[in-house]
Design an enzyme around this catalytic site. Sequence first.
Site, PDB file in Angstrom:
ATOM      1  N   SER A 139      13.724  22.003 -16.613  1.00 32.50           N
ATOM      2  CA  SER A 139      12.481  22.748 -16.773  1.00 32.50           C
ATOM      3  C   SER A 139      12.793  24.066 -17.458  1.00 32.50           C
ATOM      4  CB  SER A 139      11.875  22.990 -15.393  1.00 32.50           C
ATOM      5  OG  SER A 139      11.111  24.170 -15.380  1.00 32.50           O
ATOM      6  N   HIS A 161       0.829  -1.223   0.000  1.00 31.61           N
ATOM      7  CA  HIS A 161       0.000   0.000   0.000  1.00 31.61           C
ATOM      8  C   HIS A 161       0.861   1.270   0.000  1.00 31.61           C
ATOM      9  CE1 HIS A 161      -3.376  -2.677   1.151  1.00 31.61           C
ATOM     10  NE2 HIS A 161      -2.431  -3.270   1.879  1.00 31.61           N
ATOM     11  N   LYS A 198      15.260  22.231 -11.482  1.00 29.96           N
ATOM     12  CA  LYS A 198      14.638  20.930 -11.741  1.00 29.96           C
ATOM     13  C   LYS A 198      15.518  19.937 -12.501  1.00 29.96           C
ATOM     14  CE  LYS A 198      10.943  19.708 -10.908  1.00 29.96           C
ATOM     15  NZ  LYS A 198       9.618  19.900 -11.444  1.00 29.96           N
ATOM     16  N   GLU A 255       8.978   8.661 -17.412  1.00 33.87           N
ATOM     17  CA  GLU A 255       7.581   8.976 -17.706  1.00 33.87           C
ATOM     18  C   GLU A 255       7.225   8.547 -19.138  1.00 33.87           C
ATOM     19  OE1 GLU A 255       7.406  13.146 -16.686  1.00 33.87           O
ATOM     20  OE2 GLU A 255       8.139  12.677 -14.674  1.00 33.87           O
TER      21      GLU A 255
END
Length: 463
Positions: free
Chosen positions: A283, A162, A289, A296
């Site tokens: 970024s 979980h 960043k 992804e």
Amino acid sequence: MVKNKNNKTIWGTRIKKNTSNLFQKIGGSINFDKRLYKEDITGSIAHVEMLFKQKIISFKIKNKIIYGLNKIKNEISKNKFEFNTKYEDIHMNIEKRLSQIIGTEAGFIHTARSRNDQVITDFKIWIKSSTLEIDNYLNKIIKSTLKIAEKNIETIMPGFTHLKNAQALSFGHYLMAYIEMFNRDKRRFLNNLESLNENPLGVSALTGTSFNIDRYFTTKKLGFKNPTNNSIDTVSDRDFVLDYLYSCSVCSMHISRIAEELIIWNSDGFGLIKLSDKIVTGSSIMPQKKNPDLLEYLRGKTGSIYGNLFSMLTILKGLPLSYFKDLQDDKEIVFKSNDLLVNCLKILDEILNNISPNKKKMLELASSGYLTATDLADYLVKNFSLSFREAYEKTASIVNFAEKNKKKLEELTIVELRKIEPKLTDDVLKVFDLKNSVNSKKSYGGTSFENIKKMIVKYKKQI
Ligand code: ARG
């Protein structure tokens, strides 16, 4: 460019008008099935060799056709071939060109054959080599994973259920869970070889042929194992396409799970792994960043790969036997899944070679959330003849006490522990040691260091 001078279609005598421009543009498949040119030529060569062996065509014609086909192969591989949408697909483009090179004798090539069996033959050969290529990439990934696992047998991290801290385990063991997934992918792909090894060539349009052909000859020549059994099923069957697309989907799903996990571990909240600058992007506005874009990408592409499986399932739903134009889309779909998956496999391998665990952070996180609670319950069972449920209750009370007093389990004193279970002695304190906890899971398949080492040897033997 070799121009097609005689530009009459094969069915030009029967169909008097030119196919509408629009249909020519959208109805053909040459723009994607030209990828099958090598397989098509190999299939045709085997076919004419068989026709000659069976005395259906002469030695001279067979040789002329083979000469022409090899010339075409050369032209296509050197980008000197003009593909024409008017001739729909790779089969007709090659046949048309063959007639320009060797003349009317090219017409003998299609004796006892239809494009219906021809295309599946090409396609099965193609999918077979794609399957072996994917198997190769999977081996590479397994090797890369094994390399990191070997270096991290004793790197302790929390395991989650979980996404909540559950029990301590070895990072090496965690990584080897991925090896199991990829090994199953390998098996899934390779299992498909059984149907890919059935030779469709010779079933012709849908009923077989009256010519005395030898399907066992082409089977052997083309590296299949057996000829297919039923001519109607053969031209209608695209189960082998579904099997391939499903295997791609499951493999891609595995990749997406790993990608997501690495994204979570790399997040600022977790900080369990570091990605090298080679595999992050920046970024446009936030100068600080370093984003895990490639991971992804992997997670996202799974969507397209699933989509391809569902397109094919939907095309086949309710389709009567035998051949319909609907089936032509199978190739574009398979090529797309192949290209996506191969890209994802290459990217994942690069990612695996560019991550490093933050061992300190892993241990820190494993030290919070009472990860050794189950070890304590097991200890109570083993030492005080309690049932597991009784031991669970007592341990829960100890965890409650620790939580209330803002202490970790290992920070509790023996006096505090005895308040809940008076039989406890100093000996219990060893169960709170994370390394001990990990190493105690010696059951087969568990995370003990010994087990991991044995599994590494086993995996190494497999590849
Ligand atoms: N390009 C076609 C396909 O891929 C080949 C088979 C054509 N057969 C036919 N009966 N029109 O499906």
